[in-house]
Scaffold this motif. Sequence first.
Motif, PDB file in Angstrom:
ATOM      1  N   SER A 267       0.822  -1.205   0.000  1.00 18.55           N
ATOM      2  CA  SER A 267       0.000   0.000   0.000  1.00 18.55           C
ATOM      3  C   SER A 267       0.862   1.264   0.000  1.00 18.55           C
ATOM      4  N   ARG A 308      -6.299   9.022   3.329  1.00 20.34           N
ATOM      5  CA  ARG A 308      -7.647   8.757   3.819  1.00 20.34           C
ATOM      6  C   ARG A 308      -8.649   9.699   3.176  1.00 20.34           C
ATOM      7  N   PHE A 310      -8.508  11.101   0.224  1.00 19.97           N
ATOM      8  CA  PHE A 310      -8.759  10.720  -1.170  1.00 19.97           C
ATOM      9  C   PHE A 310      -9.058   9.231  -1.317  1.00 19.97           C
ATOM     10  N   ASN A 311      -9.267   8.562  -0.183  1.00 21.98           N
ATOM     11  CA  ASN A 311      -9.662   7.141  -0.168  1.00 21.98           C
ATOM     12  C   ASN A 311      -8.686   6.273  -0.951  1.00 21.98           C
ATOM     13  N   ILE A 312      -7.389   6.497  -0.697  1.00 18.05           N
ATOM     14  CA  ILE A 312      -6.345   5.684  -1.321  1.00 18.05           C
ATOM     15  C   ILE A 312      -5.770   4.792  -0.241  1.00 18.05           C
ATOM     16  N   SER A 313      -5.787   3.482  -0.466  1.00 17.56           N
ATOM     17  CA  SER A 313      -5.299   2.557   0.550  1.00 17.56           C
ATOM     18  C   SER A 313      -4.375   1.521  -0.062  1.00 17.56           C
TER      19      SER A 313
END
Length: 313
Positions: A267, A308, A310-313
Amino acid sequence: NYLLLFITIANEGIINFYTGKFLVKGIMTYGHKDILRGITQILSYIISASTVALLIIYVSICIFFNTKPRMRYLIIFVIIFPILSLSRSNFLQGMVFILLSSYLLKRKLSLKKITMGILLILFVAVMFGTIRENDLSPNFIHNTTISEKIIDQVKGEWSQIVAYAEIKNDISYLKYQYGKTIFLPLLDMFIPRAILVNKPFNSAGYFMYQIHPDQAESGFFLSPTIFGSIYLNFGFTGCVILSFLLGVMAAYFDSLIKSIVKNNMVSPIKISLLILIFINLFNIMSGDIVLAIFFNTTTYILIIFFFRFFNIS
């Protein structure tokens, strides 16, 4: 960062800045109570943390999606800027950042490139050290050959180990602090000493004022390394625990590097943590533990917030 540099140079003058007078002025006034200096220093930490966070985020995303970043723009921020601002530690950090990013992006790093990078680091360290040294002691006869100056710089890095030895030998006088020179300075990190007169000292400040008060009053503060700080607070047991934690951390990051190189899914948050700790490892080990905790924690919180948000995990 460039804006702060421009304002500083405009205020101090180009000649004063690049002949070392500004660096010397900062050293000589470091231990004095100055509200403006304290606020400026805090702002500088926050801006630096934000800049490093953005650069790490950019490279981490490129590594995650296997795309090539624009290295020339990275070089402007992590190499050119430290040179313009006469910052040896930031230049070293920038060189490590470029080399690590290139390796994780599977760019070929020849022995020639690595050697040139090391030689460039030595050259910049000697050049900046000479600028500061000449202005600190204008009447002193300094070494003139390049080899002598390099040896002086290497010897200078050992002075922190000497500080650790002094703490170990004088611990009966200094007394174990049990976290007082680590956690208390963290709590009032944002309050300038000019406002909070009795603001607790970090390990370097406490050690210098207790053992070398005259040098401390002159602005010279020598960090006793992370092990010196831990020994001052928690003794030999604390150093053993720290060694174990550093070993666990090294094993974890080694596994991350192997996974990234083998194209296994890692990630961006983990990649960012790897880059952050790796490029700051020298400062973490040799510098002030309070500043290391503050800077790296602040930077990583900004990185997590970005991913978090930009909802990138």
